[in-house]
Design an enzyme around this catalytic site. Structure first.
Site, PDB file in Angstrom:
ATOM      1  N   LEU A  48       0.838  -1.197   0.000  1.00 20.18           N
ATOM      2  CA  LEU A  48       0.000   0.000   0.000  1.00 20.18           C
ATOM      3  C   LEU A  48       0.870   1.243   0.000  1.00 20.18           C
ATOM      4  O   LEU A  48       1.899   1.291   0.686  1.00 20.18           O
ATOM      5  CB  LEU A  48      -0.877   0.040   1.247  1.00 20.18           C
ATOM      6  CG  LEU A  48      -1.893  -1.079   1.485  1.00 20.18           C
ATOM      7  CD1 LEU A  48      -2.886  -0.649   2.554  1.00 20.18           C
ATOM      8  CD2 LEU A  48      -2.613  -1.474   0.225  1.00 20.18           C
ATOM      9  N   GLY A  92       1.300  -5.490   0.809  1.00 19.41           N
ATOM     10  CA  GLY A  92       0.406  -5.473  -0.351  1.00 19.41           C
ATOM     11  C   GLY A  92       1.070  -6.039  -1.601  1.00 19.41           C
ATOM     12  O   GLY A  92       0.392  -6.611  -2.461  1.00 19.41           O
ATOM     13  N   ASN A 132       3.848  -8.175   6.434  1.00 18.22           N
ATOM     14  CA  ASN A 132       4.509  -7.645   7.623  1.00 18.22           C
ATOM     15  C   ASN A 132       3.668  -6.580   8.335  1.00 18.22           C
ATOM     16  O   ASN A 132       4.200  -5.760   9.091  1.00 18.22           O
ATOM     17  CB  ASN A 132       5.852  -7.031   7.221  1.00 18.22           C
ATOM     18  CG  ASN A 132       5.686  -5.899   6.217  1.00 18.22           C
ATOM     19  OD1 ASN A 132       4.714  -5.887   5.471  1.00 18.22           O
ATOM     20  ND2 ASN A 132       6.607  -4.958   6.207  1.00 18.22           N
ATOM     21  N   GLU A 133       2.349  -6.600   8.101  1.00 17.34           N
ATOM     22  CA  GLU A 133       1.488  -5.541   8.621  1.00 17.34           C
ATOM     23  C   GLU A 133       1.650  -5.320  10.118  1.00 17.34           C
ATOM     24  O   GLU A 133       1.678  -4.177  10.583  1.00 17.34           O
ATOM     25  CB  GLU A 133       0.011  -5.845   8.315  1.00 17.34           C
ATOM     26  CG  GLU A 133      -0.428  -5.476   6.916  1.00 17.34           C
ATOM     27  CD  GLU A 133       0.018  -6.501   5.885  1.00 17.34           C
ATOM     28  OE1 GLU A 133       0.744  -7.441   6.248  1.00 17.34           O
ATOM     29  OE2 GLU A 133      -0.359  -6.339   4.718  1.00 17.34           O
TER      30      GLU A 133
END
Ligand SMILES: CCCCC/C=C\CCC/C=C/CC(=O)SCCNC(=O)CCNC(=O)[C@H](O)C(C)(C)COP(=O)(O)OP(=O)(O)OC[C@H]1O[C@@H](n2cnc3c(N)ncnc32)[C@H](O)[C@@H]1OP(=O)(O)O
Length: 525
Positions: A331, A376, A400-401
Site C-alpha cells: 500500500l 500489499g 509484515n502488517e
C-alpha cells in the site's frame, strides 16, 4: 505501468509425430488438410461456441455450409457458433473456395497479418452432441474424453485420417518438452544465431533426425515479440505456409535464421512451422521509486486487467516490476496517512477491486518477482497463479502488517492461508515475517526461486506450463478453489471498507503510520 505483449506459439504436436513418415504426413495433408486450418483450441470465454478457426487468405470467404448442418442443439444455443461450425466442417472436407461476398462468415480478423489468430472458444456447455460415427474414435482416444467435440467434428466432416491434433487440441511445446523422449535427451548444442531479422533465444528438444524441436526466437521488427517455432528435423520449411498461411510472413522472416543456424547440428535444413498462437501480456509495474500501490496505480492495474480479460487474444499475464530491486512495496502509505475518510474509503475499494479481479481472473497470472515484495506487494503476488522469485536475500516477501501496527484484513489473511496453510500463516502473520527466497520457497509462498537474470524466462516457461492446460478446465478449477474466499469479501465489502476507514483514521494508527513513513525516509538518508 508498462504493458508489453509477447507471443508464445505452440506447434501442432501431431504434425508429424516421430512415428509418422514423411509419406504418411503427405497423405494426411492430402486428406484432411486441403485447406489450411488451425488446430482447434479451448477456451470457455464464449462457451456456446465450438468452432475450428479457419484461415483464409485476403479476398476469400468461407464456403457454404455442408449438407446436414450443425447439430440442432448447437444451432439453438448459438446461431453464430452453428454457422461457424458448418463452415468449418465444410472446410475440413475440402470445399472449393469462393469469392468474397459481403456478409459472409469469416473467422479471420481483419488485422491478421499483424496479429496472430485469436484462439476461438470451442466448448459447448454440457459437452458435445454425438455425431454419427464419432463415438468410437472419440471414446477410444485418450484425449477424447475431455475433448469430444473436436473428435466428433473431425469425423462428422468426413476426415479419413482424424489427426490426433484434432482430438487433443491443447498439445503444446511444453508437453513435448516434458515428453519422455526429451526428458533424458541431451540438450542440443547451444545455437547462437542473430541476423537483422531474428535472433535465436533458446532451442528446445532434440536435434536427432525425426525429432521435434522448438526454437524460441526474437523477431527484431517486433521487439517485444517472442516467437516459438516448432518443427521436426528433416522437414521442408515450405510446409509452414501450408499449415499456417497467416504466419507465412514470420516464417519467411525467421526461416533463413534459425534454419541456417541449426543446420550445423541437425542436418541440411530445419523446418519451422507455426500453428497456434497464444498471447501473453507482460505487465510491468512502474511507479518509482518502490512501486507503492497508489490509487492511480491500482486504477491502472484494474483497467489493464479488464482490458486483457476482454481481449480474446490473451490467455495469460506475467506481472513484474520495472523498478530496480523492488517488486512492489505494498500500500502507498501516503494514500492513507493524513488523508480524509472519503479518500481512504476510495483507496481501499480500489484495493479490494484489484484483489478480486486478480484472484478470480480467468487469465493465467504469473508473478515474476524481481525485487522486494512486502505486504500489499505480497498480496499482489499471492493473487497470481504462480510465483517466480529472484534469488537475492534482499528480496523478501511476506505480510509484515503487524510490524507497522496494522492488521491484515480477513481476505489478505485468507489468501495467505490458502497459499501456505493455517499454521504457517498464523505464525508468519503474527510475527510479520518477511521471508528471504529460500525460506519463501520452503514455506510455499513462491513456486520457484531462480537466479535474477532467469526470472522472466522462468516466468514465461511457467506460463507455458499453465497455458498447456485447456482454459475451461483450468478456469473452472481455479474458480472452484478461490470463489469461496472471494465471495466472503464480496458479501461484506462495504463493512470491510468501513472497518478499514475507521481503523486507519484512528489517531493512534495515523501516528504509527507517520512514524513508519518517517523511519523509511530516514533509513534512506
Ligand atoms: C480490524 C480491522 C482491520 C481493517 C484493516 C486495517 C488495515 C488494513 C491495512 C493492511 C494492509 C496493509 C498492506 C500494506 O501494504 S501496508 C504497506 C507496507 N509496506 C511496507 O512495509 C514496505 C515499506 N518499504 C520498504 O520496506 C522499502 O521501501 C522497500 C520496499 C524494501 C524498498 O527499499 P529501498 O529500495 O531501500 O527504498 P527506501 O526504503 O529507501 O524507500 C524509497 C522511498 O519510498 C518510500 N516508500 C517506501 N515504501 C513505501 C510505501 N509502502 N508507501 C509509500 N512510500 C513508501 C520511502 O519512504 C522512500 O521515500 P523518500 O524517497 O521520500 O525518502
Amino acid at each position: 505501468m508498462d504493458l508489453i505483449h509477447c507471443c508464445v506459439r505452440w506447434p501442432w504436436k501431431n504434425f508429424p509425430t516421430s512415428k509418422t513418415s514423411l509419406f504418411q504426413k503427405e497423405e494426411r495433408l492430402r486428406h484432411y488438410n486441403p485447406l489450411p486450418l488451425t488446430v482447434p483450441a479451448f477456451s470457455n470465454r464464449m462457451p456456446a461456441q465450438c468452432v475450428f478457426s479457419r484461415i483464409e487468405g485476403k479476398g476469400k470467404r468461407s464456403p457454404p455450409p455442408p449438407p446436414g448442418g450443425a447439430p440442432a442443439k448447437l444451432a439453438a444455443a448459438s446461431p453464430v457458433a452453428s454457422r461457424k461450425w458448418r463452415s468449418s466442417a465444410h472446410a475440413l472436407r475440402g470445399a472449393p473456395r469462393r469469392a468474397q461476398t459481403p456478409g459472409s462468415v469469416t473467422y479471420v480478423q481483419s488485422n491478421l497479418p499483424r496479429r496472430p489468430v485469436p484462439r476461438s472458444p470451442r466448448l459447448r456447455p454440457g459437452g458435445a452432441a454425438r455425431a454419427p460415427g464419432a463415438g468410437r474414435t472419440a471414446r477410444s482416444h485418450p484425449g477424447a474424453a475431455t475433448c469430444p467435440f473436436s473428435a466428433k467434428m473431425a469425423l462428422a466432416s468426413g476426415v479419413r485420417f482424424a489427426p490426433r491434433a484434432l482430438l487433443r487440441p491443447w498439445s503444446s511445446p511444453v508437453e513435448l518438452f516434458h515428453h519422455d523422449r526429451y526428458r533424458h535427451h541431451e540438450p542440443p548444442a547451444p545455437v547462437h544465431y542473430e541476423d537483422k531479422h531474428v535472433s535465436v533465444v533458446k532451442v528446445w528438444g532434440g536435434t536427432e533426425p525425426s525429432r521435434y524441436f522448438l526454437i524460441t526466437a526474437r523477431i527484431h521488427k517486433w521487439p517485444s515479440g517472442i516467437l516459438r517455432l516448432g518443427g521436426i528435423n528433416g522437414d521442408d520449411i515450405s510446409e509452414a505456409p501450408r499449415v499456417c498461411p497467416w504466419a507465412r510472413r514470420w516464417v519467411q522472416t525467421a526461416s533463413a535464421g534459425p534454419a541456417a543456424a541449426l543446420s550445423t547440428g541437425a542436418g541440411p535444413s530445419l523446418p519451422l512451422f507455426l500453428l497456434l498462437a497464444e498471447w501473453v501480456a507482460v505487465m510491468k509495474l512502474r511507479n518509482p521509486p518502490v512501486n507503492a500501490l497508489s490509487l492511480e496505480l491500482l486504477t491502472e492495474l484494474v483497467i489493464s486487467l479488464e482490458k486483457l480479460e476482454n481481449d480474446k487474444t490473451f490467455r495469460g499475464i506475467i506481472l513484474t516490476s520495472d523498478c530496480p530491486r523492488v517488486f512492489c512495496a505494498g500500500l502507498d502509505l501516503t494514500e492513507i496517512c493524513g488523508r480524509n475518510p472519503a479518500h481512504c474509503a476510495e483507496y481501499w475499494k480500489a484495493m479490494q477491486e484489484l484483489w478480486l479481479r486478480m484472484y478470480l481472473s480467468s487469465l493465467v497470472l504469473v508473478a515474476a518477482i524481481n525485487g522486494a515484495c512486502p505486504a500489499g506487494g505480497c498480496i499482489i503476488a499471492l493473487s497470481c497463479d504462480c510465483r517466480v522469485l529472484a534469488d537475492n536475500p534482499k528480496y523478501r516477501i511476506g505480510l509484515n502488517e503487524t510490524l507497522l501496527g496494522i492488521i491484515a484484513p480477513f481476505w489478505l489473511k485468507d489468501t495467505y492461508v490458502n497459499t501456505i496453510g493455517h499454521r504457517a500463516s498464523e505464525q508468519a502473520l503474527q510475527l510479520g515475517s518477511l521471508f528471504p527466497p529460500a525460506e519463501a520457497l520452503q514455506v510455499g509462498l513462491v513456486d520457484q526461486v531462480v537466479p535474477e537474470d532467469q526470472v522472466q524466462s522462468t516466468a514465461l516457461s511457467e506460463m507455458a506450463r499453465w497455458l498447456a492446460v485447456p482454459d475451461h478446465a483450468r478456469q473452472l478449477t481455479k474458480n472452484m478453489m478461490r470463489k469461496a474466499t472471494a465471495d466472503r469479501l464480496l458479501r461484506q465489502r462495504d463493512a470491510d471498507t468501513q472497518n478499514f476507514v475507521s481503523f486507519v483514521c484512528r489517531d493512534s494508527i495515523q501516528k504509527s503510520l507517520q512514524a513508519y513513513l518517517e523511519k523509511l525516509r530516514q533509513r534512506k538518508g
